[in-house]
Design a protein around this motif. Structure first.
Motif, mmCIF file in Angstrom:
data_model
loop_
_atom_site.group_PDB
_atom_site.id
_atom_site.type_symbol
_atom_site.label_atom_id
_atom_site.label_comp_id
_atom_site.label_asym_id
_atom_site.label_seq_id
_atom_site.Cartn_x
_atom_site.Cartn_y
_atom_site.Cartn_z
ATOM 1 N N ILE A 1 -10.246 0.565 -11.264
ATOM 2 C CA ILE A 1 -11.399 1.573 -11.608
ATOM 3 C C ILE A 1 -10.568 2.907 -10.592
ATOM 4 C CG2 ILE A 1 -13.297 1.877 -9.268
ATOM 5 C CD1 ILE A 1 -14.228 -0.328 -10.982
ATOM 6 N N GLU A 2 -9.861 3.443 -9.492
ATOM 7 C CA GLU A 2 -9.443 4.222 -9.228
ATOM 8 C C GLU A 2 -7.699 4.121 -9.430
ATOM 9 O OE1 GLU A 2 -10.775 5.516 -5.197
ATOM 10 O OE2 GLU A 2 -10.387 3.803 -4.318
ATOM 11 N N ASP A 3 -6.912 5.563 -9.455
ATOM 12 C CA ASP A 3 -5.371 5.461 -10.034
ATOM 13 C C ASP A 3 -4.381 4.262 -9.440
ATOM 14 O OD1 ASP A 3 -4.504 6.597 -7.302
ATOM 15 O OD2 ASP A 3 -4.237 8.613 -8.178
ATOM 16 N N ARG A 4 -4.623 3.519 -8.174
ATOM 17 C CA ARG A 4 -4.057 2.669 -8.124
ATOM 18 C C ARG A 4 -5.247 1.839 -7.363
ATOM 19 N NH1 ARG A 4 -1.192 6.435 -3.604
ATOM 20 N NH2 ARG A 4 -1.969 7.945 -5.743
ATOM 21 N N ALA A 5 -3.875 0.073 -7.426
ATOM 22 C CA ALA A 5 -4.987 -0.880 -6.476
ATOM 23 C C ALA A 5 -4.822 -0.762 -5.424
ATOM 24 C CB ALA A 5 -4.531 -2.028 -6.774
ATOM 25 N N ALA A 6 -6.401 -1.168 -4.963
ATOM 26 C CA ALA A 6 -6.157 -0.850 -3.515
ATOM 27 C C ALA A 6 -7.531 -1.160 -2.126
ATOM 28 C CB ALA A 6 -6.300 1.038 -2.942
ATOM 29 N N ARG A 7 -7.182 -1.334 -1.008
ATOM 30 C CA ARG A 7 -8.625 -1.830 -0.024
ATOM 31 C C ARG A 7 -9.421 -0.881 0.078
ATOM 32 N NH1 ARG A 7 -6.410 -4.631 5.155
ATOM 33 N NH2 ARG A 7 -8.496 -4.891 5.718
ATOM 34 N N ASN A 8 -10.377 -1.303 0.108
ATOM 35 C CA ASN A 8 -12.154 -0.051 -0.386
ATOM 36 C C ASN A 8 -12.675 -0.032 1.626
ATOM 37 O OD1 ASN A 8 -14.405 0.522 -0.367
ATOM 38 N ND2 ASN A 8 -13.877 1.730 -1.645
ATOM 39 N N SER A 9 -12.307 0.699 2.018
ATOM 40 C CA SER A 9 -12.447 0.360 3.802
ATOM 41 C C SER A 9 -14.353 0.688 3.933
ATOM 42 C CB SER A 9 -11.558 1.183 4.468
ATOM 43 O OG SER A 9 -11.944 2.650 3.942
ATOM 44 N N ALA A 10 -15.062 1.507 3.038
ATOM 45 C CA ALA A 10 -16.187 1.285 3.445
ATOM 46 C C ALA A 10 -17.114 0.326 3.181
ATOM 47 C CB ALA A 10 -16.552 2.989 2.406
ATOM 48 N N ALA A 11 -16.591 -0.362 1.473
ATOM 49 C CA ALA A 11 -17.497 -2.064 1.587
ATOM 50 C C ALA A 11 -16.766 -3.348 2.660
ATOM 51 C CB ALA A 11 -16.482 -2.541 0.676
ATOM 52 N N GLU A 12 -15.243 -2.544 3.656
ATOM 53 C CA GLU A 12 -15.195 -3.735 4.171
ATOM 54 C C GLU A 12 -15.799 -3.310 5.815
ATOM 55 O OE1 GLU A 12 -11.187 -2.480 4.911
ATOM 56 O OE2 GLU A 12 -10.445 -4.103 2.650
ATOM 57 N N ALA A 13 -16.019 -2.188 6.000
ATOM 58 C CA ALA A 13 -16.972 -1.489 7.240
ATOM 59 C C ALA A 13 -18.543 -2.508 7.241
ATOM 60 C CB ALA A 13 -17.130 -0.186 7.153
ATOM 61 N N VAL A 14 -18.518 -2.368 6.040
ATOM 62 C CA VAL A 14 -20.083 -2.682 5.562
ATOM 63 C C VAL A 14 -20.165 -5.003 6.027
ATOM 64 C CG1 VAL A 14 -21.710 -3.957 4.327
ATOM 65 C CG2 VAL A 14 -21.240 -1.334 3.776
ATOM 66 N N LEU A 15 -19.366 -5.219 6.050
ATOM 67 C CA LEU A 15 -18.772 -6.985 5.801
ATOM 68 C C LEU A 15 -18.869 -7.663 6.998
ATOM 69 C CD1 LEU A 15 -17.286 -7.118 2.578
ATOM 70 C CD2 LEU A 15 -20.138 -7.816 3.311
ATOM 71 N N GLU A 16 -17.887 -6.792 8.058
ATOM 72 C CA GLU A 16 -16.439 -6.672 9.283
ATOM 73 C C GLU A 16 -18.196 -7.771 10.445
ATOM 74 O OE1 GLU A 16 -13.319 -7.420 9.122
ATOM 75 O OE2 GLU A 16 -13.744 -8.324 10.967
ATOM 76 N N GLY A 17 -17.738 -8.782 10.429
ATOM 77 C CA GLY A 17 -18.267 -9.351 11.994
ATOM 78 C C GLY A 17 -19.950 -9.372 11.530
ATOM 79 N N GLN A 18 -20.466 -9.459 10.017
ATOM 80 C CA GLN A 18 -21.683 -9.732 9.748
ATOM 81 C C GLN A 18 -21.554 -11.399 9.099
ATOM 82 O OE1 GLN A 18 -23.677 -7.787 10.319
ATOM 83 N NE2 GLN A 18 -22.201 -5.999 11.364
ATOM 84 N N ARG A 19 -23.108 -11.970 9.425
ATOM 85 C CA ARG A 19 -22.873 -13.178 7.990
ATOM 86 C C ARG A 19 -22.898 -12.302 6.870
ATOM 87 N NH1 ARG A 19 -24.408 -17.568 11.582
ATOM 88 N NH2 ARG A 19 -24.741 -16.579 13.648
ATOM 89 N N PRO A 20 -21.999 -14.143 6.108
ATOM 90 C CA PRO A 20 -22.648 -13.410 4.411
ATOM 91 C C PRO A 20 -23.790 -13.580 4.407
ATOM 92 C CG PRO A 20 -20.706 -15.572 5.226
ATOM 93 C CD PRO A 20 -21.956 -14.495 6.346
ATOM 94 N N THR A 21 -24.056 -12.615 3.511
ATOM 95 C CA THR A 21 -25.725 -12.451 3.136
ATOM 96 C C THR A 21 -25.522 -12.721 1.651
ATOM 97 O OG1 THR A 21 -26.355 -11.194 3.470
ATOM 98 C CG2 THR A 21 -26.863 -13.051 4.764
ATOM 99 N N GLN A 22 -26.338 -12.355 0.480
ATOM 100 C CA GLN A 22 -25.969 -11.911 -1.486
ATOM 101 C C GLN A 22 -26.865 -10.597 -0.378
ATOM 102 O OE1 GLN A 22 -24.513 -13.779 -3.052
ATOM 103 N NE2 GLN A 22 -24.521 -11.875 -4.254
ATOM 104 N N SER A 23 -27.634 -10.817 0.213
ATOM 105 C CA SER A 23 -28.075 -8.885 0.558
ATOM 106 C C SER A 23 -27.308 -7.993 0.512
ATOM 107 C CB SER A 23 -29.294 -8.429 0.630
ATOM 108 O OG SER A 23 -29.064 -9.022 2.716
ATOM 109 N N GLY B 1 1.159 -0.995 0.504
ATOM 110 C CA GLY B 1 0.212 -0.048 0.218
ATOM 111 C C GLY B 1 0.584 1.217 -0.137
ATOM 112 N N GLU B 2 1.989 1.081 0.550
ATOM 113 C CA GLU B 2 3.219 2.427 0.104
ATOM 114 C C GLU B 2 3.742 2.671 -0.526
ATOM 115 O OE1 GLU B 2 5.573 2.525 3.921
ATOM 116 O OE2 GLU B 2 2.805 2.159 5.277
ATOM 117 N N PHE B 3 3.904 1.417 -1.727
ATOM 118 C CA PHE B 3 4.728 0.971 -2.790
ATOM 119 C C PHE B 3 4.041 1.844 -3.740
ATOM 120 C CE2 PHE B 3 6.204 -1.280 -5.733
ATOM 121 C CZ PHE B 3 7.458 -1.540 -6.231
ATOM 122 N N ILE B 4 3.240 1.233 -4.217
ATOM 123 C CA ILE B 4 2.024 1.972 -4.713
ATOM 124 C C ILE B 4 1.556 3.176 -4.907
ATOM 125 C CG2 ILE B 4 0.111 1.695 -6.172
ATOM 126 C CD1 ILE B 4 0.207 -1.803 -5.818
#
Ligand SMILES: Cc1cc2nc3c(=O)[nH]c(=O)nc-3n(C[C@H](O)[C@H](O)[C@H](O)COP(=O)(O)OP(=O)(O)OC[C@H]3O[C@@H](n4cnc5c(N)ncnc54)[C@H](O)[C@@H]3O)c2cc1C
Ligand code: FES
Ligand code: FES
Lengths: 167, 292
Positions: free
Chosen positions: B219-241, B150-153
């Motif tokens: 999508i963006e000018d570099r490959a990177a993690r997306n914290s917005a998506a991660e925050a939605v998912l962390e600790g939750q049950r995996p469901t399609q919705s 993440g610091e190299f790119i």
């Protein structure tokens, strides 16, 4: 421009040439070794017309400098025909009308040679994926797919027809 | 379409290679697989005075597992990943991704580390390195330093590597045996660079998602993690919705690139689709299955 001596082994034969460092393997094969079967289309890795086999691997010869290939086994389309007899791949391309102008043909032959000779069990999807490496602008791909499929089958038949002791 | 003249150096060891790089300075470049550099030289976008060809350096050809990390040497080529390089989920993930990179003959030459050094925003290996937190080993004549991907790119085709440094090795942390990982890429023709892609990985903790990692590429000018998506998912049950929610959250958060054929809005829509499908692929992956 400064040229540097270079010893290449192409189709089992030694070639002593002198080239600049910046000369690609494709240009060196054509201009210094006189092997014009390798074609040059896009010169930047997209079309695959320049595909040759280096150390058993199909590579784009426009993306390798000739000096990088020193001491390696290089195979070009000229190696396929042996004493007037065409390679099963070449026979199959003729049989199945897998070429019209022929510009892309050497690249396709060298791209799939390894898979054919190793008798690889390629699914239709895998074969199409492999062939998507190279561009043909006039024949279309269906006949090329048919020809390669036929060549794989013929090669296997020929190999199994050879008695064990003679292998 | 012919490269400008240059001097070619063919070192046999890493110390010889970095000595050349130190001597040459700014105008020198490392030549790895050449599958990005040689086209750029043919188009005269790049015209280095010297190339240091690292293909003859045996110690850089290795790939091994050490201390829960997969260590990938600088000349390990894309084709090495056709079969899993380690038996766990990471090995299978890399095998499922490699077929999306260029075409077979290019994969026979192009290298994992060269992709990172080149830092194309749509590089699959940059996405893997940024999402899974690769550590990169940079060697120069004066020593060695280790940098997080993440610091190299540092942007499109831009890294924090000094011209005198060789990227000698990339170290990817292994995924836990219970980890789920999935990848999804969209482009219009086989072998093209991705218009958008996503990588998702999480540990399955009794049906809950932990250590969620979602990364975006192309999508963006570099490959990177997306914290917005991660925050939605962390600790939750995996469901399609929930996966669809994560996709929407990612789409709202990104700053997409725009080019002659693809608008930013298109890439924003694609973001949601890629994230949702990568998560679905992760959920469908199981420790027993070899995905291809
Ligand atoms: C037709 C085509 C399609 C392609 N499609 C894709 C694709 O879909 N996805 C994708 O990711 N790539 C794609 N590529 C690029 C390919 O994957 C390259 O192999 C890769 O980007 C660079 O790796 P390389 O080893 O060839 O590096 P090179 O071309 O040798 O080098 C690239 C750059 O990185 C530097 N560099 C390389 N290695 C090091 C090192 N160890 N230390 C320091 N600097 C270094 C070089 O100096 C140069 O600036 C495509 C290429 C072609 C020709
Ligand atoms: S000439 Fe080499 S790929 Fe087109
Ligand atoms: S036969 Fe003409 S380009 Fe393929």
């Amino acid at each position: 421009m400064e040229r540097h001596p270079l010893n290449l082994t192409v189709n089992g034969k030694p070639y002593a040439v002198e080239t600049e460092f910046r000369k690609t393997l494709a240009d060196t094969l054509r201009e210094d070794c006189g092997l014009t079967g390798t074609h040059v289309g896009c010169e930047h890795g997209v079309c695959g017309a320049c595909t040759v086999v280096v150390e058993g691997k199909a590579v784009r010869s426009c993306l390798m400098f000739a000096h990088q290939a020193e001491g390696m086994e290089i195979e070009t389309v000229e190696s396929l025909e042996k004493e007037g007899e065409l390679h099963v791949l070449q026979e199959a391309f003729a049989e199945h009308h897998a070429l019209q102008c022929g510009f892309c043909t050497p690249g396709f032959l060298m791209l799939v040679k390894g898979a054919v000779e190793r008798g690889e069990e390629l699914s239709d999807a895998e074969l199409r994926h492999l062939l998507s490496s190279n561009l043909c602008r006039c024949t279309g791909y269906q006949n090329i797919i048919r020809a390669v499929r036929a060549a794989i089958d013929t090669f296997k038949e020929k190999a199994s027809a050879v008695p064990e002791a003679a292998r | 379409m012919k490269p400008a003249p240059f001097v070619l150096h063919s070192p046999k060891t890493v110390s010889e290679a970095v000595a050349h790089l130190a001597d040459i300075g700014e105008d020198g470049l490392v030549l790895a697989g050449g599958q990005s550099l040689v086209p750029m030289m043919a188009l005269r976008v790049a015209y280095p005075s010297d190339l240091v060809d690292i293909n003859g350096i045996e110690e850089l050809q290795n790939i091994s597992v050490e201390n829960e990390e997969l260590a990938i040497g600088a000349t390990v080529r894309h084709a090495r990943f056709y079969d899993p390089v380690e038996p766990g989920p990471l090995g299978r993930l890399l095998t499922s991704i490699v077929h999306h990179i260029a075409h077979h003959p290019i994969r026979e030459r192009g290298t994992f580390c060269g992709s990172l050094a080149h830092a194309d925003p749509a590089s699959e290996w940059c996405l893997v390195a940024a999402t899974l937190g690769a550590k990169l080993v940079l060697v120069s004549q004066t020593g060695e330093r280790i940098v997080e991907a993440g610091e190299f790119i540092d942007g499109a085709m831009s890294t924090t590597r000094e011209p005198t440094e060789l990227l000698a090795q990339a170290r990817l942390p292994l995924l836990a045996p219970s980890a789920r990982a999935g990848f999804y890429e969209f482009n219009r023709r086989a072998g093209d660079f991705a218009l958008g892609m996503a990588l998702a990985a999480y540990d399955d903790d009794d049906g809950l998602m932990r250590n969620v990692r979602v990364g975006l590429g192309g999508i963006e000018d570099r490959a990177a993690r997306n914290s917005a998506a991660e925050a939605v998912l962390e600790g939750q049950r995996p469901t399609q919705s929930l996966f669809a929610d994560a996709g929407r959250a990612a789409a709202e958060s990104v700053d997409p690139m725009e080019d002659a054929t693809t608008s930013a809005e298109y890439r924003r829509d694609l973001t949601a689709v890629c994230v949702e499908r990568a998560l679905a692929a992760a959920a469908a992956s199981s420790s027993a299955q070899t995905s291809r």
